[in-house]
Write an enzyme that holds these catalytic residues in place. Structure first.
Site, PDB file in Angstrom:
ATOM      1  CB  SER A 152      -4.210  -0.764  -5.709  1.00 46.06           C
ATOM      2  OG  SER A 152      -2.851  -0.840  -5.355  1.00 46.06           O
ATOM      3  CE1 TYR A 165      -2.752  -3.554 -10.095  1.00 51.73           C
ATOM      4  CE2 TYR A 165      -1.770  -2.132  -8.431  1.00 51.73           C
ATOM      5  CZ  TYR A 165      -2.536  -3.235  -8.772  1.00 51.73           C
ATOM      6  OH  TYR A 165      -3.078  -4.019  -7.768  1.00 51.73           O
ATOM      7  CE  LYS A 169      -6.244  -2.984  -9.029  1.00 53.72           C
ATOM      8  NZ  LYS A 169      -7.441  -3.853  -9.112  1.00 53.72           N
TER       9      LYS A 169
END
Length: 307
Positions: A152, A165, A169
């Site tokens: 990401s 996150y 990622k």
């Protein structure tokens, strides 16, 4: 060249909706047999039902394709192993793994519960590792495999409120780097995809016209390129709104300063030179950093520069 997936068997995790669903549909439309995995939970990972995966599998079959549904949580390694066995029992092989499953538990780091941090890492990182580990021996045995990690822009470049996150990622990119090296002699190519897509995870965060531009379908071509037999390996492709970029983790040329007492002060004074990006490289492996450091040190020694 048409990107054809006839005869290939693919597993797509988190494929009950959003981007994963588009991945599964696209692979099936181009001839792949697809195992559609989805826990069927909420965006935060709570709950679960095989219904979402079953609906996509039914959609593929209604269009004339071959598909199976699976409701395993990628955090459960035994369940992941059973999922891979399900595909192998039905179709005899697994050629493609698209690690797409993920959840969000967004909050600023100051307010984030560490249990939420750990769960996001567990789903994204350990989930991908579980799936890779389960397919790895099959891909080694058949001397062929294509694995697509989902990284990401948050992992690559950061985003407020997404420390968990982002950490998970970027870890996918790190896992990709080493698996690509280890898989090379077995014909296993491992790449990462950084998508920008309107899904349940982005609902309500962006204006309607932006959401329309970043529909999940626009990301799918990058996944198909990374999953095809012609795929590169160790590549991070970024995709969104019909635009495609590549991200690279690079190493600057560096500056030899030695190990003297005043090196901290020298480094502080010359940090801009150390960070200068002209002539930077994309290392073939982590060993490149040490090799570059030793090269500069040896060159300094030969030139009579004291440490």
């Amino acid at each position: 060249m048409t990107l054809d997936f006839q005869g290939r068997v693919a597993i797509v995790t988190g494929a009950g909706g959003g981007l994963g669903r588009q991945h599964a549909l696209a692979l099936a439309a181009r001839g792949a047999r697809v195992l559609v995995n989805d826990l069927g939970g909420a965006v935060d990972g709570s709950g679960g039902s095989v219904g979402a995966a079953q609906a996509v599998a039914d959609e593929i079959r209604a269009a004339g394709g071959q598909a199976l549904a699976n409701g395993a949580s990628v955090t459960d390694f035994a369940a992941v192993q059973a999922m891979v066995q399900q595909a192998q029992d039905a179709w005899g092989r697994v050629d493609i793994l698209v690690n797409n499953a993920g959840i969000l538990r967004d909050k600023s780091f100051a307010k984030m519960d560490m249990a939420d941090f750990a769960l996001v890492v567990q789903v994204h990182l350990m989930g991908a590792a579980h799936c890779c580990k389960a397919v790895w021996p099959l891909m080694q045995a058949q001397n062929y495999g294509r694995i697509v990690m989902t990284t990401s822009s948050t992992g690559l470049y950061g985003n407020f409120g997404q420390a968990n996150y982002g950490a998970a990622k970027l870890a996918q990119a790190g896992l990709m780097q080493t698996l690509a090296i280890e898989g090379a002699k077995y014909g296993i190519h491992v790449n990462a995809l950084a998508p920008t897509a309107a899904t349940r995870m982005t609902a309500g965060l962006l204006p309607d016209e932006v959401m329309a531009a970043i529909r999940p379908e626009a990301v799918v071509p990058a996944m198909l390129v990374l999953a095809h037999e012609s795929a590169p390996t160790r590549t991070i492709l970024c995709a969104g709104a019909g635009t495609f970029e590549a991200a690279h983790i690079t190493l600057t040329q560096g500056l030899y300063l030695g190990v003297g007492d005043d090196v901290p002060e020298q480094l502080a004074a010359r940090l801009a030179e150390v960070c200068e990006r002209h002539g930077e490289q994309v290392p073939a492996s982590g060993a490149a950093q040490g090799q570059n450091e030793i090269r500069l040190a040896m060159a300094a020694a030969e030139a009579g520069v004291s440490a």
